[in-house]
Design a protein around this motif. Structure first.
Motif, short mmCIF file in Angstrom:
data_model
loop_
_atom_site.label_atom_id
_atom_site.label_comp_id
_atom_site.label_asym_id
_atom_site.label_seq_id
_atom_site.Cartn_x
_atom_site.Cartn_y
_atom_site.Cartn_z
N TYR A 399 82.83 -28.29 -3.26
CA TYR A 399 81.57 -28.30 -2.65
C TYR A 399 81.40 -29.36 -1.44
O TYR A 399 80.80 -29.37 -0.61
CB TYR A 399 80.40 -28.93 -3.64
CG TYR A 399 79.76 -27.70 -4.49
CD1 TYR A 399 79.06 -26.63 -3.77
CD2 TYR A 399 80.23 -27.43 -5.88
CE1 TYR A 399 78.73 -25.63 -4.43
CE2 TYR A 399 79.65 -26.41 -6.61
CZ TYR A 399 78.77 -25.43 -5.68
OH TYR A 399 78.23 -24.34 -6.38
N ARG A 414 74.68 -23.39 -5.48
CA ARG A 414 74.93 -24.86 -5.97
C ARG A 414 75.30 -24.91 -7.35
O ARG A 414 75.55 -25.88 -7.98
CB ARG A 414 73.51 -25.90 -5.65
CG ARG A 414 73.38 -25.85 -4.17
CD ARG A 414 74.34 -27.17 -3.73
NE ARG A 414 74.04 -27.42 -2.14
CZ ARG A 414 74.70 -28.10 -1.62
NH1 ARG A 414 75.82 -28.90 -2.27
NH2 ARG A 414 74.56 -28.30 -0.25
N ARG A 434 74.62 -32.05 -6.80
CA ARG A 434 74.42 -31.02 -5.87
C ARG A 434 72.84 -30.37 -5.51
O ARG A 434 72.72 -29.81 -5.11
CB ARG A 434 75.16 -29.93 -6.44
CG ARG A 434 76.81 -29.93 -6.42
CD ARG A 434 77.16 -28.61 -7.04
NE ARG A 434 78.30 -28.87 -8.17
CZ ARG A 434 78.29 -28.02 -9.04
NH1 ARG A 434 77.60 -27.13 -9.00
NH2 ARG A 434 79.21 -28.38 -10.05
#
Ligand code: AMP
Ligand code: GLY
Length: 434
Positions: A399, A414, A434
């Motif tokens: 990420y 996500r 996230r």
């Protein structure tokens, strides 16, 4: 060795990257490959649908081994054709590739050899299929028999939706390549897992488990895609589940294909549902998964060329694979609108910043070079991959990289890995961030 890789997507970039690490390899060609892999392989202007030209190149280019990425050339018989010209190629024959090319064939093999799978019926006749639907309960799954680019499976929530799917497959022929039949099957529930194995015709060597994320949006919402992210290993697939998968799925199907006179050599991918009654097969694929390969191959420490050669020589019973015990996560960066309509030609920035990260890298799927810029050229654009001690660390890296890469309309999930993290004890800090 001089190796030719057929295919153009993220899976093939990961494959080329892994093959390039082999001590046995001098040079790799990719047909057609993509711009992102051109530092590792010489890309040829030759599509995967050109078996004659590909074989001509393999001959004139003194290729020692050809490795096929996508399913279509396998299902259309590229392995048989290369072999008829005396060329070495890794993958199943046309007859063995029916395990992916015809869902009705795969189901008949599973039924005959006792492989656990959803209860099913096969229909050629539209009226009979509709009549059968009258007597069943929704949800129910309708599948086009042949290749449909990942769009041939409809998990119908109502009988009306199922009837519509039957009509569009058998009457409107919306999947021209997908043949004349539909499979209607029981809807299974549970965790999905992708279990892949190298198979030499008689023996098989399981690769580490992975889990794909098929739906386009977080929380498994929205339409099915080719896959929005994957990770490996999968805590839900523990050692006893692996033993069961080996015994109830891979042993009988490998033996069954031999008995049917079409022994399977290549990579066999079982898409499984882990049901309360044990693992059941949703489908077989006859190649590496995309994006599963991007999450599995970075963990493989062994030389992939040696493993492929062992599979081609029928020596997999003597082979073993060594794995990095760390986790690997892959997040797919797609164009807004995918799997429907999307724009192309968007400028991509931030790739250099990812190359500065440790334990993170990018496999390209649909990018182009325009002068010294990278631009988007498809639906699934890039795969950002992270490795770390444990899934959270791997996801953190992936990420971090996903945020560094920028292009207009960038869409990604996500919540890759969230099923595993939830099982490990609730949604944690890294997911909330996230
Ligand atoms: P694919 O053929 O890989 O595009 O698979 C489509 C997806 O449909 C699978 O990953 C599952 O999520 C779902 N699916 C296929 N068969 C079944 C089934 N019998 N029960 C529930 N879901 C299914
Ligand atoms: N990721 C699913 C597939 O490769 O078919």
């Amino acid at each position: 060795m001089r190796i030719l890789v057929i295919g153009a997507a993220g899976r093939e970039h990961a494959l080329v990257w892994k093959l390039a690490q082999s001590r046995k390899v001098q040079k790799i060609f990719a047909a057609p490959g993509n711009a992102g892999m051109s530092d590792l392989a010489e890309c040829l202007p030759l599509g995967a649908d050109k078996p004659v030209e590909l074989a001509d190149f393999a001959e004139s280019g003194r290729i020692d081994l050809t490795v096929v990425g996508p399913e279509a050339p396998l299902v259309h018989g590229i392995v048989d054709y290369f072999r008829s010209r005396g060329l070495k190629i890794f993958g199943p024959t046309k007859a063995a590739a029916r395990l992916e090319g015809s869902k009705a064939f795969a189901k008949s093999v599973m039924e005959k050899y006792g492989v656990p799978t959803a209860a099913f019926q096969v229909f050629k006749d539209q009226e009979k299929a509709l009549e059968y639907l009258e007597g069943v309960k929704a949800p129910i799954v309708v599948k086009a028999d042949g290749l449909a680019g990942g769009k041939g499976v409809i998990v119908a929530q109502t009988k009306e939706e199922a009837a519509k799917a039957v009509n569009s497959i058998l009457k409107d022929k919306i999947f021209p390549e997908a043949g004349e039949q539909v499979v209607i099957e029981e809807c299974l529930t549970g965790e999905e897992a992708s279990i892949l194995a190298l198979v030499d015709g008689t023996h098989f060597l399981l690769l580490e488990p992975s889990q794909d994320h098929k739906r386009v949006f977080d929380g498994d919402q929205g339409p099915n895609t080719g896959g929005m992210g994957a990770y490996s290993p999968v805590p839900m697939v523990d050692a006893s589940t692996i033993a069961e998968i080996r015994r109830k799925i891979f042993e009988p199907v490998v033996r069954g294909m031999q008995q049917e006179g079409c022994p399977f050599q290549g990579i066999l991918y079982a898409g499984l549902m882990l049901t309360p009654q044990g693992p059941k097969v949703l489908e077989f694929n006859v190649r590496l998964g995309d994006p599963e390969a991007q999450a599995i191959l970075p963990r493989l420490k062994s030389d992939l060329v040696e493993l492929i050669l062992a599979a081609m020589d029928g020596r997999l019973d003597q082979a073993s694979a060594e794995w990095d015990s760390r986790s690997c996560a892959c997040v797919v960066l797609a164009s807004a609108g995918y799997p429907g309509k999307y724009d192309v030609g968007r400028v991509i920035t931030g790739l250099n910043q990812v190359s500065d990260l440790e334990d993170a890298w990018v496999f390209h799927a649909a990018t182009r070079r325009e002068g010294n810029r990278w631009v988007t050229s498809g639906g699934r654009i890039l795969n950002v991959v992270g490795v770390g001690a444990g899934l959270e660390a791997a996801l953190g890296k992936a990420y971090q990289a996903a945020d560094l890469v920028r292009f207009e309309g960038k869409h990604f999930r996500r919540d890759i890995g969230s099923h595993a993290l939830k099982q490990a004890g609730g949604v944690n800090e890294s997911m909330r961030k996230r």
